[in-house]
Design a protein around this motif. Structure first.
Motif, short mmCIF file in Angstrom:
data_model
loop_
_atom_site.label_atom_id
_atom_site.label_comp_id
_atom_site.label_asym_id
_atom_site.label_seq_id
_atom_site.Cartn_x
_atom_site.Cartn_y
_atom_site.Cartn_z
N LEU A 80 0.87 -1.09 0.00
CA LEU A 80 0.06 0.04 -0.09
C LEU A 80 0.93 1.28 0.06
O LEU A 80 2.08 1.13 0.35
N PRO A 81 0.30 2.38 -0.31
CA PRO A 81 1.27 3.60 -0.41
C PRO A 81 1.87 3.94 1.06
O PRO A 81 1.64 3.49 2.00
N ALA A 82 2.96 4.53 0.70
CA ALA A 82 3.84 5.00 1.89
C ALA A 82 3.22 5.88 2.74
O ALA A 82 3.54 6.14 4.11
N GLU A 83 2.17 6.72 2.33
CA GLU A 83 1.54 7.45 2.78
C GLU A 83 0.03 7.60 3.18
O GLU A 83 -0.49 6.65 2.59
N ALA A 84 -0.51 8.12 4.22
CA ALA A 84 -1.76 7.95 4.57
C ALA A 84 -2.75 8.19 3.43
O ALA A 84 -2.27 9.31 2.66
N GLY A 85 -3.89 7.73 3.37
CA GLY A 85 -4.92 8.31 2.45
C GLY A 85 -6.24 7.85 2.83
O GLY A 85 -6.58 6.54 3.51
N VAL A 86 -7.39 8.45 2.13
CA VAL A 86 -8.71 7.76 2.15
C VAL A 86 -9.32 7.77 0.78
O VAL A 86 -9.20 8.69 0.16
N TRP A 87 -10.06 6.74 0.63
CA TRP A 87 -10.89 6.27 -0.67
C TRP A 87 -12.13 6.03 -0.45
O TRP A 87 -12.50 5.51 0.49
N PRO A 88 -12.97 6.41 -1.45
CA PRO A 88 -14.26 5.96 -1.55
C PRO A 88 -14.58 4.60 -1.74
O PRO A 88 -13.74 4.07 -2.27
N ALA A 89 -15.46 3.99 -0.83
CA ALA A 89 -15.50 2.58 -1.01
C ALA A 89 -17.15 2.35 -1.57
O ALA A 89 -17.92 2.45 -0.95
N ASP A 90 -17.24 1.43 -2.93
CA ASP A 90 -18.35 1.27 -3.38
C ASP A 90 -18.88 -0.09 -2.68
O ASP A 90 -17.97 -0.61 -2.13
N PRO A 91 -20.04 -0.82 -3.04
CA PRO A 91 -20.48 -1.80 -2.43
C PRO A 91 -19.62 -2.84 -2.48
O PRO A 91 -19.45 -3.93 -1.79
N PHE A 92 -19.01 -3.11 -3.60
CA PHE A 92 -18.09 -4.22 -3.97
C PHE A 92 -16.81 -4.16 -3.16
O PHE A 92 -16.58 -5.33 -2.44
N LEU A 93 -16.19 -2.86 -2.91
CA LEU A 93 -15.10 -2.91 -1.94
C LEU A 93 -15.17 -3.07 -0.49
O LEU A 93 -14.85 -3.63 0.16
N LEU A 94 -16.68 -2.75 -0.13
CA LEU A 94 -17.13 -2.89 1.32
C LEU A 94 -17.56 -4.41 1.55
O LEU A 94 -16.96 -4.90 2.59
N LEU A 95 -17.93 -4.90 0.27
CA LEU A 95 -18.03 -6.45 0.78
C LEU A 95 -16.79 -7.32 0.75
O LEU A 95 -16.65 -8.20 1.40
N LEU A 96 -15.81 -7.00 -0.38
CA LEU A 96 -14.42 -7.38 -0.30
C LEU A 96 -13.82 -7.22 1.41
O LEU A 96 -13.27 -8.46 1.92
N MET A 97 -14.06 -6.10 2.10
CA MET A 97 -13.56 -5.77 3.35
C MET A 97 -14.03 -6.67 4.35
O MET A 97 -13.48 -7.31 5.16
N GLU A 98 -15.37 -7.06 4.30
CA GLU A 98 -16.07 -7.99 4.92
C GLU A 98 -15.36 -9.34 4.94
O GLU A 98 -15.13 -10.14 5.74
N ARG A 99 -15.49 -9.87 3.39
CA ARG A 99 -14.66 -11.16 3.19
C ARG A 99 -13.36 -11.30 3.79
O ARG A 99 -13.08 -12.21 4.40
N VAL A 100 -12.51 -10.36 3.81
CA VAL A 100 -11.16 -10.34 4.28
C VAL A 100 -11.35 -10.49 5.84
O VAL A 100 -10.50 -11.38 6.20
N ALA A 101 -12.15 -9.73 6.36
CA ALA A 101 -12.02 -9.78 7.78
C ALA A 101 -12.59 -11.22 8.39
O ALA A 101 -12.10 -11.59 9.55
N CYS A 102 -13.41 -11.83 7.60
CA CYS A 102 -13.79 -13.09 7.97
C CYS A 102 -13.14 -14.24 7.24
O CYS A 102 -13.54 -15.56 7.55
N SER A 103 -12.05 -14.14 6.59
CA SER A 103 -11.26 -15.22 6.16
C SER A 103 -9.96 -15.41 6.58
O SER A 103 -9.60 -14.51 7.42
#
Length: 238
Positions: A80-103
């Motif tokens: 990931l980038p060396a610097e901090a950042g914030v990005w918008p999360a569409d439903p696909f990315l939100l679902l991916l994050m859920e799956r990562v947390a549960c895997s």
């Protein structure tokens, strides 16, 4: 890539953490509420449907606005980038994050790789505010972050914190990349997000953030985020 720890964020309103840093990078996914993260140079607003990345060893503090829920991943060896950042999360990315947390294991690694690809392809969200480094200018900035509705003029603020209006203007331009008036407007817009998410009306939010009329607030908000405050409320289920 290795996820050292994943956890659910469930904090009550006004939960705070003191200045600290982590040995791992931290990837946040906000689902409800708003969390402010401040580093030594930038203040970030993490709103619903956004993903924030904060590298390892980055000194920061955080506080919640309203009740917060989301996901936090502590990641080692992340591309990931060396610097901090914030990005918008569409439903696909939100679902991916859920799956990562549960895997776990290999599946988690593959899913996280897709998350990182999505973040790299995304345009950063305009949810950050550069803070001046000069002590006097930083005092002005911190005052305006706490009191976005303050009627004090630039000259009055400069006098209050021990400098001339010209010096205040120069410091903000040099150290934040924005004219003082631009910085102040962006601080007001970021402050408005918390009020809108708590259910305040657009007109009340405009008043509490120091706007003389609601039209000026709506225009400034849309210029910053591409949508109106009312659309922001609807998008976040307020």
């Amino acid at each position: 890539m290795l996820i050292a720890r994943s956890q659910r964020l469930t904090h009550q309103s006004r939960h705070q953490t003191v200045w600290h840093q982590h040995q791992t990078g931290q990837l946040f996914c906000m689902q409800r509420g708003m969390m402010m993260v401040q580093t030594e140079h930038v203040q970030w607003a993490l709103t619903p449907a956004s993903v924030g990345w904060f590298p390892a060893h980055l000194r920061h503090r955080a506080w919640t606005v309203g009740e917060v829920s989301g996901i936090s991943l502590h990641i080692e060896n992340a591309a990931l980038p060396a610097e901090a950042g914030v990005w918008p999360a569409d439903p696909f990315l939100l679902l991916l994050m859920e799956r990562v947390a549960c895997s776990e294991g290999r599946r988690q690694h593959h899913l996280l790789t897709v998350v990182l690809d999505e973040i790299r392809a995304a345009t950063a969200a305009p949810l950050q505010l550069q803070l001046p480094e000069d002590r006097r200018a930083r005092q002005v900035a911190e005052f305006l972050l706490l009191e976005p509705h303050s009627p004090l003029s630039q000259r009055e603020l400069a006098f209050r914190f021990g400098m001339s209006a010209r010096t205040l203007s120069r410091l903000f331009s040099q150290q934040t990349g924005l004219r003082f008036s631009q910085w102040r407007q962006q601080a007001r817009i970021l402050a408005s997000l918390a009020l809108l998410l708590k259910g305040e009306s657009v007109s009340n939010t405009a008043t509490q953030c120091g706007y003389e009329n609601v039209s000026a607030f709506i225009a400034a908000f849309k210029q910053r985020f591409g949508i109106t405050p009312g659309e922001f409320r609807i998008h976040n289920g307020v």
